[in-house]
Motif scaffolding. Structure first.
Motif, PDB file in Angstrom:
ATOM      1  N   TYR A  21       0.851  -1.192   0.000  1.00  0.00           N
ATOM      2  CA  TYR A  21       0.000   0.000   0.000  1.00  0.00           C
ATOM      3  C   TYR A  21       0.884   1.238   0.000  1.00  0.00           C
ATOM      4  N   PHE A  22       0.534   2.201  -0.838  1.00  0.00           N
ATOM      5  CA  PHE A  22       1.251   3.474  -0.910  1.00  0.00           C
ATOM      6  C   PHE A  22       0.266   4.627  -0.693  1.00  0.00           C
ATOM      7  N   ALA A  23       0.726   5.685  -0.029  1.00  0.00           N
ATOM      8  CA  ALA A  23      -0.120   6.874   0.119  1.00  0.00           C
ATOM      9  C   ALA A  23       0.699   8.057   0.617  1.00  0.00           C
ATOM     10  N   PRO A  24       0.444   9.254   0.101  1.00  0.00           N
ATOM     11  CA  PRO A  24       1.038  10.470   0.684  1.00  0.00           C
ATOM     12  C   PRO A  24       0.338  10.769   2.003  1.00  0.00           C
ATOM     13  N   VAL A  25       1.058  11.291   2.981  1.00  0.00           N
ATOM     14  CA  VAL A  25       0.457  11.558   4.287  1.00  0.00           C
ATOM     15  C   VAL A  25       0.525  13.025   4.695  1.00  0.00           C
ATOM     16  N   ASP A  26       0.917  13.908   3.783  1.00  0.00           N
ATOM     17  CA  ASP A  26       0.987  15.343   4.078  1.00  0.00           C
ATOM     18  C   ASP A  26       0.284  16.126   2.978  1.00  0.00           C
ATOM     19  N   ASP A  27      -0.162  17.325   3.317  1.00  0.00           N
ATOM     20  CA  ASP A  27      -0.585  18.254   2.275  1.00  0.00           C
ATOM     21  C   ASP A  27       0.318  19.492   2.333  1.00  0.00           C
ATOM     22  N   ASP A  28       0.171  20.365   1.356  1.00  0.00           N
ATOM     23  CA  ASP A  28       1.080  21.505   1.246  1.00  0.00           C
ATOM     24  C   ASP A  28       1.073  22.400   2.469  1.00  0.00           C
ATOM     25  N   SER A  29      -0.072  22.521   3.138  1.00  0.00           N
ATOM     26  CA  SER A  29      -0.184  23.436   4.276  1.00  0.00           C
ATOM     27  C   SER A  29       0.663  22.992   5.459  1.00  0.00           C
ATOM     28  N   GLU A  30       1.053  21.718   5.487  1.00  0.00           N
ATOM     29  CA  GLU A  30       1.831  21.206   6.615  1.00  0.00           C
ATOM     30  C   GLU A  30       3.334  21.386   6.422  1.00  0.00           C
ATOM     31  N   ILE A  31       3.734  21.712   5.224  1.00  0.00           N
ATOM     32  CA  ILE A  31       5.157  21.845   4.929  1.00  0.00           C
ATOM     33  C   ILE A  31       5.532  23.322   4.969  1.00  0.00           C
ATOM     34  N   GLN A  32       6.130  23.754   6.067  1.00  0.00           N
ATOM     35  CA  GLN A  32       6.458  25.160   6.267  1.00  0.00           C
ATOM     36  C   GLN A  32       7.804  25.527   5.637  1.00  0.00           C
ATOM     37  N   ASP A  33       8.763  24.622   5.754  1.00  0.00           N
ATOM     38  CA  ASP A  33      10.109  24.870   5.240  1.00  0.00           C
ATOM     39  C   ASP A  33      10.188  24.381   3.801  1.00  0.00           C
ATOM     40  N   LYS A  34      10.657  25.219   2.888  1.00  0.00           N
ATOM     41  CA  LYS A  34      10.710  24.831   1.476  1.00  0.00           C
ATOM     42  C   LYS A  34      11.649  23.649   1.246  1.00  0.00           C
ATOM     43  N   ASP A  35      12.555  23.417   2.185  1.00  0.00           N
ATOM     44  CA  ASP A  35      13.468  22.291   2.053  1.00  0.00           C
ATOM     45  C   ASP A  35      12.908  21.011   2.687  1.00  0.00           C
ATOM     46  N   GLU A  36      11.774  21.136   3.366  1.00  0.00           N
ATOM     47  CA  GLU A  36      11.175  19.968   4.003  1.00  0.00           C
ATOM     48  C   GLU A  36      10.335  19.217   2.973  1.00  0.00           C
ATOM     49  N   SER A  37      10.451  17.923   2.980  1.00  0.00           N
ATOM     50  CA  SER A  37       9.729  17.108   2.000  1.00  0.00           C
ATOM     51  C   SER A  37       8.452  16.539   2.599  1.00  0.00           C
ATOM     52  N   GLN A  38       7.451  16.425   1.765  1.00  0.00           N
ATOM     53  CA  GLN A  38       6.253  15.699   2.165  1.00  0.00           C
ATOM     54  C   GLN A  38       6.617  14.236   2.375  1.00  0.00           C
ATOM     55  N   LEU A  39       5.942  13.605   3.334  1.00  0.00           N
ATOM     56  CA  LEU A  39       6.219  12.205   3.610  1.00  0.00           C
ATOM     57  C   LEU A  39       5.267  11.300   2.838  1.00  0.00           C
ATOM     58  N   PHE A  40       5.751  10.098   2.591  1.00  0.00           N
ATOM     59  CA  PHE A  40       5.026   9.114   1.798  1.00  0.00           C
ATOM     60  C   PHE A  40       5.051   7.796   2.565  1.00  0.00           C
ATOM     61  N   GLU A  41       3.895   7.164   2.693  1.00  0.00           N
ATOM     62  CA  GLU A  41       3.792   5.923   3.451  1.00  0.00           C
ATOM     63  C   GLU A  41       3.911   4.711   2.544  1.00  0.00           C
ATOM     64  N   ILE A  42       4.638   3.706   3.035  1.00  0.00           N
ATOM     65  CA  ILE A  42       4.685   2.402   2.379  1.00  0.00           C
ATOM     66  C   ILE A  42       4.358   1.344   3.428  1.00  0.00           C
ATOM     67  N   THR A  43       3.388   0.502   3.133  1.00  0.00           N
ATOM     68  CA  THR A  43       3.076  -0.639   3.988  1.00  0.00           C
ATOM     69  C   THR A  43       3.104  -1.900   3.143  1.00  0.00           C
ATOM     70  N   VAL A  44       3.964  -2.821   3.510  1.00  0.00           N
ATOM     71  CA  VAL A  44       4.053  -4.119   2.839  1.00  0.00           C
ATOM     72  C   VAL A  44       3.349  -5.148   3.712  1.00  0.00           C
ATOM     73  N   ARG A  45       2.388  -5.847   3.142  1.00  0.00           N
ATOM     74  CA  ARG A  45       1.703  -6.927   3.852  1.00  0.00           C
ATOM     75  C   ARG A  45       2.173  -8.268   3.293  1.00  0.00           C
ATOM     76  N   SER A  46       2.642  -9.125   4.182  1.00  0.00           N
ATOM     77  CA  SER A  46       3.057 -10.477   3.809  1.00  0.00           C
ATOM     78  C   SER A  46       2.098 -11.453   4.465  1.00  0.00           C
ATOM     79  N   TYR A  47       1.469 -12.313   3.666  1.00  0.00           N
ATOM     80  CA  TYR A  47       0.402 -13.170   4.173  1.00  0.00           C
ATOM     81  C   TYR A  47       0.871 -14.463   4.827  1.00  0.00           C
ATOM     82  N   ASN A  48       2.076 -14.904   4.558  1.00  0.00           N
ATOM     83  CA  ASN A  48       2.479 -16.241   5.001  1.00  0.00           C
ATOM     84  C   ASN A  48       3.744 -16.233   5.847  1.00  0.00           C
ATOM     85  N   GLU A  49       3.776 -15.396   6.865  1.00  0.00           N
ATOM     86  CA  GLU A  49       4.910 -15.378   7.773  1.00  0.00           C
ATOM     87  C   GLU A  49       4.845 -16.593   8.711  1.00  0.00           C
TER      88      GLU A  49
END
Length: 455
Positions: A229-257
């Motif tokens: 699963y992928f998704a951005p977790v920030d919007d522009d209003s949360e990024i105050q510093d121009k050098d700060e990057s928006q964060l992006f989520e990655i969730t890997v699900r493994s069914y047969n551990e």
């Protein structure tokens, strides 16, 4: 105002996640209660990756007065893809008729855009709720060790690992899927390791900008024995510093551990990138590039556990279970924070209603016990069947999806299409009872039905 000589109802909330915090906000607004929240962390701690905030969550956050500070990445269209080829198998609008699409567009225009579905950093929600909890309500460094029923009208005794003991008229178990409160009051209810594991991380969106043609948006990529699963977790209003990057989520699900007893303790454990890459080798080249961009040591592993449906989510006429403590489904619907906050808000309404029936006067010990007992019965009537419906839905979905993890002579693309069809998100509106739930309306309908029943 409460009369000076009035005895308040003392409430102990165990657990300071979104459910416990939301419950503390809702109950603290009642003038006849005294609320203490016990959190095992030694200090205010905002942890976790991302979580979804949909209409159901916005509804209850508004009621709690905490909606304004919660921001995140707009989800927009949800995509389901074949993880090996990148082929789009389904989108939210895949099966909508032109009339339905037009109706949805009109409805979106009417809705407040501030409350569109988002994926947010868990820390944003935690901070917004913490800000609304009255000062002095939370005691940190308090991990529950034991609780006892002191008998009719005598409340509950609690002992913490640091040796402190206290009593409360009413206890709310908001201590998560591995709830000590649930384990105590329902000792025959046992969790089991599901064999599913989640590997989670937040990374700067800029760190995967080099991956050509990768859709950095809300979506699932399905493999034979898992999904990503992928998704951005920030919007522009949360990024105050121009050098700060928006964060992006990655969730890997493994069914047969591998399943072993020690897996129950595997929660937010740091792991090496190699472990994740070993479980995602079948995914297409763009996914491989994204996963290799994750800084070493950033991944956290979460072994999924679950338990059977509880027929009762209250006990002793003075204890309520909320959130994951009441329905250990291991995040099956991705809306656990909303469920837990809804639970807390309903508890507050039920207790308020039962208190008012005593004439808002000074509560004797017997009157307090009666108000709590009746409030818990209301809570059970409203929330118990809701969670039973979730278990029934998951059982039907599991039956539908049997065989979708075996390739054999079946085309992989057909397997993925069958799995997506069984997820429950394909038919428009099929999951509205969860994701668009209006908890205030649920309460109003309960009250109206109760009034009709008394005629």
């Amino acid at each position: 105002m409460v009369a000076p000589n009035q005895q308040s109802i003392s409430i102990a909330i165990i657990g300071g996640g979104p459910g416990g915090l939301g419950t503390a906000i809702a109950l603290s607004a009642l003038p006849f209660v005294s609320v203490t929240l016990y959190e095992q962390a030694p200090e205010p701690r905002e942890v976790g990756a991302g979580l979804s905030i949909g209409r159901n969550a916005w509804n209850v956050l508004n009621l709690l007065g905490a909606a304004e500070r919660v921001r995140g990445g707009k989800l927009g269209t949800s995509w389901q893809r074949n993880g090996r080829t990148g082929e789009v198998v389904h989108t939210d609008a895949s099966h909508a008729t032109p009339a339905e699409e037009k109706k949805d567009e009109a409805k979106q225009e009417e809705e407040d855009p501030r409350f569109a579905s988002i994926r947010a950093r868990r820390t944003r929600l935690q901070a917004a709720l913490l800000d609304k909890v009255p000062d002095g309500t939370i005691q940190f460094g308090k991990k529950l060790a034991e609780i006892w029923d002191l008998g009719e009208g005598k409340g509950v005794k609690l002992r913490f690992q640091d040796g402190m003991e206290t009593t409360a008229d009413f206890v709310v178990g908001a201590d998560g899927i591995r709830s000590i409160v649930r384990r105590t009051i329902f000792p025959d209810h046992h969790l089991h390791v599901t064999g599913n594991t989640a590997f989670r991380v937040l990374i700067p969106l800029s760190s995967i900008a080099h991956v050509k043609d990768f859709p950095a948006e809300n979506g699932w990529w399905h493999g034979l024995n898992g999904h990503i699963y992928f998704a951005p977790v920030d919007d522009d209003s949360e990024i105050q510093d121009k050098d700060e990057s928006q964060l992006f989520e990655i969730t890997v699900r493994s069914y047969n551990e591998p399943i072993s007893p020690d897996r129950t303790a595997t929660w937010a454990v740091p792991i090496m990138n190699e472990k994740v890459l070993a479980r995602t080798a079948e995914y297409e080249a763009r996914i491989q590039s994204v996963l290799r961009a994750v800084p070493e040591g950033s991944w956290r592993e979460f072994a999924m556990v679950a338990g059977p449906c509880l027929a009762e989510i209250t006990a002793w006429d003075k204890v309520a279970l909320i959130g994951d403590a009441s329905h250990p489904l291991s995040g099956a619907f991705g809306s656990g924070a909303a469920f837990a906050m809804e639970d807390g808000w309903i508890l507050a309404r039920a207790l308020e209603r039962e208190y008012s029936r005593n004439g808002n006067g000074s509560l004797s010990m017997a009157a307090k016990a009666t108000a709590i007992r009746n409030a818990l019965r209301i809570f059970q009537v409203i929330r118990g069947p809701y969670y039973e419906r979730m278990y029934d839905f998951l059982a039907s979905r599991e039956k539908h999806s049997q065989g979708t993890r075996k390739e054999d002579d079946v085309d992989f693309g057909s397997i993925i299409k069958a799995r997506v069809a069984g997820l429950g998100f394909v038919a428009g509106g099929k999951m509205d009872w969860i994701y668009k739930n209006d908890i205030e309306q649920v309460w109003k309908e309960y009250v109206a039905g109760e009034q009709v029943a008394r005629l």
